[in-house]
Design a protein around this motif. Sequence first.
Motif, PDB file in Angstrom:
ATOM      1  N   ASP A 182       0.854  -1.195   0.000  1.00  0.00           N
ATOM      2  CA  ASP A 182       0.000   0.000   0.000  1.00  0.00           C
ATOM      3  C   ASP A 182       0.885   1.239   0.000  1.00  0.00           C
ATOM      4  O   ASP A 182       2.081   1.159  -0.287  1.00  0.00           O
ATOM      5  N   ASP A 183       0.306   2.398   0.330  1.00  0.00           N
ATOM      6  CA  ASP A 183       1.102   3.628   0.268  1.00  0.00           C
ATOM      7  C   ASP A 183       1.955   3.856   1.505  1.00  0.00           C
ATOM      8  O   ASP A 183       2.742   4.813   1.562  1.00  0.00           O
ATOM      9  N   GLY A 184       1.793   3.009   2.521  1.00  0.00           N
ATOM     10  CA  GLY A 184       2.602   3.142   3.732  1.00  0.00           C
ATOM     11  C   GLY A 184       2.183   4.262   4.652  1.00  0.00           C
ATOM     12  O   GLY A 184       2.841   4.511   5.657  1.00  0.00           O
ATOM     13  N   GLY A 185       1.096   4.959   4.324  1.00  0.00           N
ATOM     14  CA  GLY A 185       0.647   6.055   5.171  1.00  0.00           C
ATOM     15  C   GLY A 185       1.328   7.363   4.829  1.00  0.00           C
ATOM     16  O   GLY A 185       2.187   7.432   3.948  1.00  0.00           O
ATOM     17  N   PRO A 186       0.953   8.431   5.529  1.00  0.00           N
ATOM     18  CA  PRO A 186       1.523   9.750   5.230  1.00  0.00           C
ATOM     19  C   PRO A 186       3.017   9.804   5.528  1.00  0.00           C
ATOM     20  O   PRO A 186       3.525   9.081   6.384  1.00  0.00           O
ATOM     21  N   ALA A 187       3.715  10.661   4.796  1.00  0.00           N
ATOM     22  CA  ALA A 187       5.153  10.820   5.001  1.00  0.00           C
ATOM     23  C   ALA A 187       5.415  11.513   6.337  1.00  0.00           C
ATOM     24  O   ALA A 187       4.855  12.562   6.624  1.00  0.00           O
ATOM     25  N   LEU A 188       6.263  10.899   7.155  1.00  0.00           N
ATOM     26  CA  LEU A 188       6.663  11.496   8.431  1.00  0.00           C
ATOM     27  C   LEU A 188       7.927  12.325   8.286  1.00  0.00           C
ATOM     28  O   LEU A 188       8.175  13.226   9.082  1.00  0.00           O
ATOM     29  N   LEU A 189       8.726  11.988   7.276  1.00  0.00           N
ATOM     30  CA  LEU A 189       9.989  12.705   7.056  1.00  0.00           C
ATOM     31  C   LEU A 189      10.333  12.624   5.581  1.00  0.00           C
ATOM     32  O   LEU A 189      10.269  11.549   4.976  1.00  0.00           O
ATOM     33  N   THR A 190      10.666  13.743   5.003  1.00  0.00           N
ATOM     34  CA  THR A 190      11.212  13.783   3.640  1.00  0.00           C
ATOM     35  C   THR A 190      12.398  14.736   3.649  1.00  0.00           C
ATOM     36  O   THR A 190      12.366  15.770   4.318  1.00  0.00           O
ATOM     37  N   GLY A 191      13.421  14.382   2.918  1.00  0.00           N
ATOM     38  CA  GLY A 191      14.584  15.269   2.868  1.00  0.00           C
ATOM     39  C   GLY A 191      15.737  14.628   2.142  1.00  0.00           C
ATOM     40  O   GLY A 191      15.752  13.424   1.880  1.00  0.00           O
ATOM     41  N   THR A 192      16.709  15.466   1.798  1.00  0.00           N
ATOM     42  CA  THR A 192      17.887  15.008   1.080  1.00  0.00           C
ATOM     43  C   THR A 192      19.087  15.022   2.009  1.00  0.00           C
ATOM     44  O   THR A 192      19.374  16.039   2.654  1.00  0.00           O
ATOM     45  N   LEU A 193      19.763  13.903   2.099  1.00  0.00           N
ATOM     46  CA  LEU A 193      20.958  13.777   2.930  1.00  0.00           C
ATOM     47  C   LEU A 193      22.201  14.078   2.107  1.00  0.00           C
ATOM     48  O   LEU A 193      22.347  13.586   0.988  1.00  0.00           O
ATOM     49  N   GLY A 194      23.101  14.883   2.693  1.00  0.00           N
ATOM     50  CA  GLY A 194      24.391  15.153   2.093  1.00  0.00           C
ATOM     51  C   GLY A 194      25.491  14.475   2.880  1.00  0.00           C
ATOM     52  O   GLY A 194      25.245  13.890   3.948  1.00  0.00           O
ATOM     53  N   PRO A 195      26.726  14.524   2.403  1.00  0.00           N
ATOM     54  CA  PRO A 195      27.833  13.851   3.070  1.00  0.00           C
ATOM     55  C   PRO A 195      27.955  14.227   4.546  1.00  0.00           C
ATOM     56  O   PRO A 195      27.874  15.403   4.912  1.00  0.00           O
ATOM     57  N   GLY A 196      28.122  13.223   5.390  1.00  0.00           N
ATOM     58  CA  GLY A 196      28.300  13.432   6.823  1.00  0.00           C
ATOM     59  C   GLY A 196      27.013  13.495   7.604  1.00  0.00           C
ATOM     60  O   GLY A 196      27.048  13.526   8.846  1.00  0.00           O
ATOM     61  N   GLU A 197      25.851  13.518   6.930  1.00  0.00           N
ATOM     62  CA  GLU A 197      24.570  13.599   7.631  1.00  0.00           C
ATOM     63  C   GLU A 197      24.037  12.205   7.922  1.00  0.00           C
ATOM     64  O   GLU A 197      24.303  11.249   7.193  1.00  0.00           O
ATOM     65  N   VAL A 198      23.260  12.110   8.996  1.00  0.00           N
ATOM     66  CA  VAL A 198      22.790  10.826   9.510  1.00  0.00           C
ATOM     67  C   VAL A 198      21.267  10.798   9.522  1.00  0.00           C
ATOM     68  O   VAL A 198      20.618  11.777   9.916  1.00  0.00           O
ATOM     69  N   LEU A 199      20.705   9.680   9.105  1.00  0.00           N
ATOM     70  CA  LEU A 199      19.255   9.472   9.154  1.00  0.00           C
ATOM     71  C   LEU A 199      18.962   8.281  10.049  1.00  0.00           C
ATOM     72  O   LEU A 199      19.613   7.231   9.935  1.00  0.00           O
ATOM     73  N   TYR A 200      17.976   8.453  10.945  1.00  0.00           N
ATOM     74  CA  TYR A 200      17.518   7.333  11.781  1.00  0.00           C
ATOM     75  C   TYR A 200      16.127   6.921  11.337  1.00  0.00           C
ATOM     76  O   TYR A 200      15.223   7.757  11.215  1.00  0.00           O
ATOM     77  N   ILE A 201      15.937   5.615  11.070  1.00  0.00           N
ATOM     78  CA  ILE A 201      14.640   5.059  10.703  1.00  0.00           C
ATOM     79  C   ILE A 201      14.264   4.015  11.750  1.00  0.00           C
ATOM     80  O   ILE A 201      14.970   3.002  11.903  1.00  0.00           O
ATOM     81  N   PRO A 202      13.175   4.219  12.485  1.00  0.00           N
ATOM     82  CA  PRO A 202      12.776   3.230  13.488  1.00  0.00           C
ATOM     83  C   PRO A 202      12.407   1.893  12.852  1.00  0.00           C
ATOM     84  O   PRO A 202      12.011   1.823  11.682  1.00  0.00           O
ATOM     85  N   ARG A 203      12.502   0.869  13.621  1.00  0.00           N
ATOM     86  CA  ARG A 203      12.209  -0.491  13.158  1.00  0.00           C
ATOM     87  C   ARG A 203      10.810  -0.581  12.553  1.00  0.00           C
ATOM     88  O   ARG A 203       9.823  -0.169  13.167  1.00  0.00           O
ATOM     89  N   GLY A 204      10.751  -1.104  11.333  1.00  0.00           N
ATOM     90  CA  GLY A 204       9.468  -1.347  10.685  1.00  0.00           C
ATOM     91  C   GLY A 204       8.862  -0.159   9.973  1.00  0.00           C
ATOM     92  O   GLY A 204       7.837  -0.307   9.302  1.00  0.00           O
ATOM     93  N   PHE A 205       9.459   1.023  10.075  1.00  0.00           N
ATOM     94  CA  PHE A 205       8.893   2.194   9.407  1.00  0.00           C
ATOM     95  C   PHE A 205       9.188   2.106   7.907  1.00  0.00           C
ATOM     96  O   PHE A 205      10.327   1.872   7.494  1.00  0.00           O
ATOM     97  N   ALA A 206       8.155   2.286   7.084  1.00  0.00           N
ATOM     98  CA  ALA A 206       8.304   2.172   5.638  1.00  0.00           C
ATOM     99  C   ALA A 206       9.175   3.309   5.107  1.00  0.00           C
ATOM    100  O   ALA A 206       9.038   4.454   5.532  1.00  0.00           O
ATOM    101  N   HIS A 207      10.047   2.996   4.138  1.00  0.00           N
ATOM    102  CA  HIS A 207      10.934   4.029   3.605  1.00  0.00           C
ATOM    103  C   HIS A 207      11.386   3.667   2.193  1.00  0.00           C
ATOM    104  O   HIS A 207      11.358   2.505   1.775  1.00  0.00           O
ATOM    105  N   GLU A 208      11.815   4.698   1.464  1.00  0.00           N
ATOM    106  CA  GLU A 208      12.380   4.546   0.125  1.00  0.00           C
ATOM    107  C   GLU A 208      13.295   5.727  -0.135  1.00  0.00           C
ATOM    108  O   GLU A 208      13.215   6.759   0.544  1.00  0.00           O
ATOM    109  N   ALA A 209      14.178   5.568  -1.134  1.00  0.00           N
ATOM    110  CA  ALA A 209      15.158   6.621  -1.408  1.00  0.00           C
ATOM    111  C   ALA A 209      15.516   6.637  -2.882  1.00  0.00           C
ATOM    112  O   ALA A 209      15.453   5.612  -3.574  1.00  0.00           O
ATOM    113  N   VAL A 210      15.900   7.832  -3.359  1.00  0.00           N
ATOM    114  CA  VAL A 210      16.309   8.032  -4.751  1.00  0.00           C
ATOM    115  C   VAL A 210      17.640   8.773  -4.755  1.00  0.00           C
ATOM    116  O   VAL A 210      17.816   9.758  -4.020  1.00  0.00           O
ATOM    117  N   GLY A 211      18.573   8.310  -5.571  1.00  0.00           N
ATOM    118  CA  GLY A 211      19.871   8.962  -5.655  1.00  0.00           C
ATOM    119  C   GLY A 211      19.758  10.398  -6.132  1.00  0.00           C
ATOM    120  O   GLY A 211      18.986  10.701  -7.043  1.00  0.00           O
TER     121      GLY A 211
END
Length: 326
Positions: A182-211
Amino acid sequence: MHREELTRWVGDTDAFLNRYWRTTPAVFRPAPGTGPTAPLTLEEIDTAVAGGLLRVPHLELARAGDPVHSSRYTRARAVAGVTTPGYADPDRVRELLAEGATLVLRNAEHWHPATRALTRGLEAELGRRVEAFFFVTPPGAQGFDLHRDDADVLLLQHTGSKHWTVRGGPTGPDWAPGEVTDDGGPALLTGTLGPGEVLYIPRGFAHEAVGGEGLSSHLSLTIREVGTQQLFASLQRLLLDSLPVPGRPLGDDDLHTAAETLLDRFRTRLPELTAAAVVDHARRAQLAEGAIPGLGSDPGIAALAARLGTPHGSPATAVVREEGNP
């Protein structure tokens, strides 16, 4: 508890554990010189892939909506007359990357010492098994569709950039990791990570990424948690450890005696056990299970040579070379 390694990733570890852990995705931007660094560089990846000794499943190429079969980027190698498939083909790997596939190096801690030191440090601080995955994604490419992981994830952007979308977590305990249909529900976080930045995703939270811009590479640390099966196994061990029960009782009397022995042990030990003790035992068992025999800090063969007093270029070696010459 002092958590030196985790501090490099998220800053204030108490705030992280109280505010974000298991509940909320977040981006952390450590001050220059204070954050984590990727222990595995692109140059080392080049060397590992070019050597051709990486094998499936440690090496994978993926593309969302168009899975890449391992036969397209691996080849067989013959050693001592035995042909074994699944080894990296450097040329095919580079070609598929250029065509938009994502390179995934799974469990890099198995074969890369600096990565292993990092995961072991975090394991000691968190009391949970930590595994390391390295992703290399071309601009505009997507390795995996929207999915859930059975682990908390800490991501460090190494080169280039990547755009992330994180949606909600499971609504109940009966969920499974993998692609989200399904759509995984509303987006809780969207953003672009650059070098040296850290992203935390809790267990089981739906996610995807594009280069994003440039060749994106990031290190993904998966922090594993035990499940019901591990709790049940630990409960059995805590209750039955060292209990002298025959494996195959003969006859009804022996069978009933064995059953009574088990019940007596349960009656004695169950009142003493706590849920915290069972969870702690399961986590420690998981850490022990994830340990790789022979991958300690001791270099092994070099240490053995030193103990045997056989330095490099010893006189014995020199004599052999001398006798082998005309």
